[in-house]
Structures are given as C-alpha cells and as structure tokens.
Design a protein around this motif. Sequence first.
Motif, short mmCIF file in Angstrom:
data_model
loop_
_atom_site.label_atom_id
_atom_site.label_comp_id
_atom_site.label_asym_id
_atom_site.label_seq_id
_atom_site.Cartn_x
_atom_site.Cartn_y
_atom_site.Cartn_z
N TYR A 22 -29.14 -21.91 -12.86
CA TYR A 22 -29.49 -21.91 -14.28
C TYR A 22 -28.65 -20.96 -15.13
O TYR A 22 -29.18 -20.15 -15.89
N PRO A 23 -27.31 -21.02 -15.03
CA PRO A 23 -26.49 -20.22 -15.94
C PRO A 23 -26.69 -20.68 -17.38
O PRO A 23 -26.94 -21.86 -17.65
N THR A 24 -26.59 -19.75 -18.30
CA THR A 24 -26.81 -20.08 -19.70
C THR A 24 -25.93 -19.21 -20.58
O THR A 24 -25.25 -18.29 -20.09
N THR A 25 -25.96 -19.46 -21.85
CA THR A 25 -25.16 -18.69 -22.80
C THR A 25 -25.73 -17.28 -22.95
O THR A 25 -26.95 -17.11 -23.11
N PRO A 26 -24.88 -16.24 -22.88
CA PRO A 26 -25.39 -14.87 -23.05
C PRO A 26 -25.99 -14.67 -24.44
O PRO A 26 -25.61 -15.38 -25.40
N PRO A 27 -26.91 -13.73 -24.58
CA PRO A 27 -27.45 -13.42 -25.91
C PRO A 27 -26.34 -12.94 -26.85
O PRO A 27 -25.32 -12.40 -26.41
N ALA A 28 -26.54 -13.15 -28.14
CA ALA A 28 -25.53 -12.75 -29.12
C ALA A 28 -25.32 -11.24 -29.13
O ALA A 28 -24.19 -10.76 -29.27
N ASP A 29 -26.40 -10.49 -28.94
CA ASP A 29 -26.31 -9.03 -28.97
C ASP A 29 -27.19 -8.45 -27.87
O ASP A 29 -28.27 -7.90 -28.14
N PRO A 30 -26.77 -8.53 -26.59
CA PRO A 30 -27.61 -8.03 -25.49
C PRO A 30 -27.76 -6.51 -25.55
O PRO A 30 -26.84 -5.80 -25.97
N ASP A 31 -28.92 -6.02 -25.14
CA ASP A 31 -29.15 -4.58 -25.14
C ASP A 31 -28.78 -3.94 -23.81
O ASP A 31 -28.97 -2.73 -23.62
N SER A 32 -28.26 -4.74 -22.86
CA SER A 32 -27.85 -4.22 -21.55
C SER A 32 -26.94 -5.23 -20.88
O SER A 32 -26.94 -6.41 -21.24
N PHE A 33 -26.16 -4.75 -19.90
CA PHE A 33 -25.27 -5.63 -19.12
C PHE A 33 -24.45 -6.54 -20.05
O PHE A 33 -24.50 -7.77 -19.95
N HIS A 34 -23.67 -5.91 -20.90
CA HIS A 34 -22.93 -6.65 -21.93
C HIS A 34 -21.90 -7.60 -21.35
O HIS A 34 -21.60 -8.64 -21.96
N ASP A 35 -21.34 -7.28 -20.19
CA ASP A 35 -20.29 -8.10 -19.61
C ASP A 35 -20.78 -9.03 -18.50
O ASP A 35 -19.99 -9.66 -17.81
N SER A 36 -22.09 -9.12 -18.35
CA SER A 36 -22.65 -9.90 -17.25
C SER A 36 -22.79 -11.37 -17.64
O SER A 36 -22.88 -11.72 -18.83
N LEU A 37 -22.82 -12.23 -16.60
CA LEU A 37 -23.26 -13.60 -16.80
C LEU A 37 -24.77 -13.60 -16.95
O LEU A 37 -25.46 -12.74 -16.39
N TYR A 38 -25.29 -14.58 -17.69
CA TYR A 38 -26.73 -14.63 -17.94
C TYR A 38 -27.32 -15.94 -17.42
O TYR A 38 -26.65 -16.97 -17.36
N TYR A 39 -28.62 -15.85 -17.06
CA TYR A 39 -29.29 -16.97 -16.42
C TYR A 39 -30.72 -17.08 -16.93
O TYR A 39 -31.34 -16.08 -17.32
N THR A 40 -31.24 -18.30 -16.88
CA THR A 40 -32.68 -18.50 -17.05
C THR A 40 -33.30 -18.58 -15.65
O THR A 40 -32.63 -18.35 -14.65
N THR A 41 -34.57 -18.91 -15.58
CA THR A 41 -35.26 -18.96 -14.28
C THR A 41 -35.78 -20.36 -14.01
O THR A 41 -35.97 -21.16 -14.93
N GLY A 42 -36.01 -20.64 -12.71
CA GLY A 42 -36.52 -21.96 -12.35
C GLY A 42 -36.80 -22.05 -10.86
O GLY A 42 -36.55 -21.10 -10.10
#
Length: 360
Positions: A22-42
């Motif tokens: 479940y990879p997804t688009t990173p938040p526009a302004d993340p408050d942590s892990f700015h360079d990380s890939l982001y995921y949803t859950t499932g």
Amino acid sequence: MNSLQVSEWLPSFLIPFFTLSYPTTPPADPDSFHDSLYYTTGILDACVIVSCIAVMAVLRDITRIYLMEPFAKWKLTRDWERSQREKTKVNGAPKGLVNGSSVPNGVIGHKHGEHAPLTMSKRDARRIHRSMLRFAEQGWSFIYYTINFAFGIYVHHNLPTRVLQPVDLWLNYPHVPLAGTVKFYYLTQTAFYLHQVLILNAEARRKDHVQMMTHHIITIILMVASYAFHFTRIGCVIMVLMDCCDIFLPLAKMLRYIALYTLCDVMFTVFLVSWFITRHVLFVIVIKSLLVDSVHLVSEMTWAPERGIYFSPLSQKTFGALLVTLQVLQIVWFTMICRVAYRVVTGQGASDDRSDEEDG
C-alpha cells in the motif's frame, strides 16, 4: 524496498511477503520522516508479519544453536572442571596419594603437568545441559530486545512525541499515512509477539504461563487494533517503554545460568529500577494521556471509517481498559520482582519467580 522495485524479478503473489504494501503519496508537509516513503494500511500487511515470524524463528535457532549454546557449554564445563580439580586438593597437595607416593591415585602414567581425565556424573551433565539451554533461550531475547529497543528509540526520536508531555500523541489525529520506518517497526513488533506465543506453548511451561499468555494476547490485540485504527503514535511510545527493561531481565538470567551471580544481582537491580520507571511511572503517564488528554486534544472524537477516524468514546475506553489490564498484570509481576529483590538484599541471590518450573 517497495513493490515497484521488486516486481520485475519476484512473482506477484510473493511481493506482499517481502515488501511493504500500500505505497501512497507522502503528505504535503509531514511532521516526521521527511525523506521516507509513505504507506497506508491493509490486510496484506499480514504477509510481512508472516515473513518476519519465519525469519525470527530461523535467526533464533541459529543464534541459540551456533552461538549461545556452544558458549554456555564451554563456560559451564570449564567451571565444572576447575571446581573438580579444586576438590582434589588438600592444603595445596593432590588427594589420593598412594602410600606416600607423589603420584595421585588414578593418574599414574600421566606426564608431568597434565591433568587426569575427569568423569562427569549424570546429574552434573543434566544440570549443565539445562543451564546451557536456558542461557541460549534468554540469549535470543536479549539480542532481539536490544536491537528493537534501539530501533524504537530511533523511531521515537524522529517522531514529534514526548513521553513526559505526550500531547503530540493526539494532535492532528489520524496520523496517516505512515512513514515506511514506522510501518516496518509496527509489523516487526507484532510478528515478535506472535512468535512469542508460539514459543510460549512449545517450551517448558513457566510458573506464570497464564499471565504471560494473557499479556501477549492483550498486547497483540492492542498492536493490531492501534495499527488499524491509526493510534500508532501512542503504540510506538508504549513499545519503546516495554522493550527497555526487557533487555536487562534476560541478561540477568543469562549471567545466572553461567554462574556469574554477582553480575546477575547487579543486572537484576538495573532491571528492577528500569521496570519501575518505564512500566509504573512513564506507562501510567501514557495511560493518563489516553484517558484524559486525548478528549481535549483530538479535534473530532467520532467513528468515521470513511475518513480514517476511529476515535470514538467507545474505542477510547476500550483501549484504556486494555492498557489498565496490562498495568494490573505488571503490578502482579512487580510484586514477584520485589520478592526476588528481597532475596538479593538478604544475600540469597537473584532467582526469577517467573522462571519455568524446572528452575525452581
């Protein structure tokens, strides 16, 4: 590594077992892990958990059989041989001298400086074998908790959360999507406790088997539910707190099994202090934050799965009840720990009341 990087060489049905789903688009302004890939859950996240359990089983056996058991056998056998040779000396001279001869009875024919071969009794052999197995079992726990506590500290350091002022556990809820690092940390921890349930039922039954099983089941329910309902920030804090003192107890047991009793008592004291601070002070602060602070800090306290919001009065009270149940179990265990501490203070040495029945 994500699914896009392995899709060319790994069969599609295996991809969820070796990558985060479940990879997804990173938040526009993340408050942590700015360079990380982001995921949803499932539901496919369970595949990674299965893979982690398999890897942990293999690593545990490799560590136990090829590292911990050989070391413990060498140490315990060496200590036994030394103790036996000490017993053969009286006032600095060997026992068993034959008619005033300078050659001890039973060692005629050995060259100068060589020791007579020693025969270990079946009782001593069983004792050494049992201690060797126990040392190896605790060795895996010590290695795992040390590594994952360090990983948890890294996650906690990068998240905007503070244990003593846990307001950021609730601000901007729900905290989705998840940074890949946070997601992997959660899944590996869930896999570990599921693996522990399997081990708990496969090995010698402990005196506190029921309490341990209850603890593990509640922990797994909390981890799965908090992951699905986006309570991951409080979950990460609690996992770090739980792992801290779990480093020192297996280490203390390891020292006891190889007869380093003074170091065992010292390490047990460290364990006692760390347990009280993390599980009866800091953990209570986190529970209080869930039951009191969250009501004022979560902007919308409702059940709206279509928007990823699961923070209703019922879910809050349910999570709170489970955490309080864990605290009650920990209080029961702490009374056992205090009894051990009393034995240490009175010179009787540390002996874990929660150990398996053979250890007595």
